[in-house]
Design a protein around this motif. Structure first.
Motif, short mmCIF file in Angstrom:
data_model
loop_
_atom_site.label_atom_id
_atom_site.label_comp_id
_atom_site.label_asym_id
_atom_site.label_seq_id
_atom_site.Cartn_x
_atom_site.Cartn_y
_atom_site.Cartn_z
N ASN A 276 41.80 84.79 28.41
CA ASN A 276 41.38 83.57 29.09
C ASN A 276 41.05 82.52 28.04
N THR A 277 41.94 81.54 27.87
CA THR A 277 41.79 80.55 26.80
C THR A 277 41.23 79.23 27.31
N LEU A 278 40.54 78.53 26.42
CA LEU A 278 40.05 77.17 26.67
C LEU A 278 40.61 76.28 25.56
N VAL A 279 41.68 75.58 25.87
CA VAL A 279 42.41 74.81 24.86
C VAL A 279 42.03 73.33 24.92
N ASN A 280 41.85 72.74 23.75
CA ASN A 280 41.58 71.30 23.64
C ASN A 280 42.84 70.53 24.04
N LEU A 281 42.73 69.70 25.05
CA LEU A 281 43.91 69.00 25.60
C LEU A 281 44.02 67.55 25.12
N ASP A 282 43.38 67.23 24.03
CA ASP A 282 43.35 65.86 23.51
C ASP A 282 44.68 65.54 22.80
N ILE A 283 45.66 65.05 23.58
CA ILE A 283 46.98 64.68 23.05
C ILE A 283 47.41 63.35 23.64
N ASN A 284 48.44 62.76 23.06
CA ASN A 284 49.03 61.52 23.59
C ASN A 284 49.95 61.87 24.76
N ARG A 285 49.59 61.41 25.96
CA ARG A 285 50.38 61.73 27.15
C ARG A 285 51.41 60.63 27.47
N GLN A 286 51.32 59.49 26.81
CA GLN A 286 52.26 58.39 27.06
C GLN A 286 53.51 58.59 26.20
N THR A 287 54.34 59.51 26.58
CA THR A 287 55.54 59.85 25.83
C THR A 287 56.74 59.85 26.77
N GLN A 288 57.92 60.08 26.22
CA GLN A 288 59.14 60.13 27.04
C GLN A 288 59.21 61.38 27.91
N CYS A 289 58.29 62.33 27.69
CA CYS A 289 58.27 63.55 28.52
C CYS A 289 57.50 63.36 29.81
N SER A 290 56.80 62.23 29.95
CA SER A 290 55.95 62.02 31.12
C SER A 290 56.76 61.92 32.42
#
Length: 199
Positions: free
Chosen positions: A30-44
């Motif tokens: 059961n992991t708790l991962v830091n989700l602090d990333i740039n979400r404004q990308t071409q994958c959105s």
């Protein structure tokens, strides 16, 4: 008197056939991962499908293995995984990607929907190792990842993640805590890698 002897013999017979099984503790991934990333990308605006994590057979079982010495591999008798590591890690990867919202849609391996890319992972190591006459231990997690174009089936990018973590206690519980911590770091690195590939 005959009744008492018969009764004693019956009790001895049934109690001698009883086998005491040790209490087995089940542990989860059961992991708790830091989700602090740039979400404004071409994958959105893209969708990703997470394939089932591939692994050797021992990591497809609930039995908890450990390494001792240079060549020995054994399993804990009173500890096990609540779910096979490869399945649990697949579920954790799906959850991390859903929570991160890097992609518009995240699909698991059972989904029949079409996706733009497929994330394939291979679990090469996920085990606790004992050293110094089994008085100290550490864990090692190795995960190889490939991003595949779902239409052409060509590999777009690949990366290997390796994490080693010391245990705070030289028992199964210490290994479980360290394995979860090491996996958290690897999933964080994998998420950052995927975000970089989306730029």
């Amino acid at each position: 008197m005959k009744k008492i002897i018969f009764l004693l013999m019956s009790v001895l017979l049934f109690t001698s056939c009883t086998k005491v099984q040790p209490y087995v503790k089940a542990y989860r991934i059961n992991t708790l991962v830091n989700l602090d990333i740039n979400r404004q990308t071409q994958c959105s605006q893209k969708s990703i499908q997470v394939a089932n994590v591939l692994s050797e057979k021992s990591l497809m079982l609930e039995r908890m293995h450990y390494g001792s010495g240079q060549y020995n591999v054994a399993s804990f008798t009173e500890s096990k995984w609540s779910e096979a590591p490869n399945r649990a890690i697949t579920e954790n990867i799906v959850k991390v990607l859903e929570d991160a919202k890097l992609y518009k849609h995240v699909q698991n391996a059972r989904s029949l929907g079409k996706s733009d890319v497929i994330l394939e992972n291979s679990l090469e190591d996920f085990m606790q190792y004992f050293v110094k006459n089994d008085t100290e231990s550490y864990v090692r997690v190795v995960l190889s990842a490939s991003l595949v174009d779902s239409k052409t089936k060509k590999s777009l990018a690949s990366r290997k993640f390796i994490q080693k973590e010391a245990t705070k206690s030289s028992d199964a519980y210490g290994g479980v805590v360290a394995l979860n911590k090491a996996l958290e770091k690897i999933l964080q690195q994998e998420l950052q890698w995927l975000a970089g590939e989306c730029q």
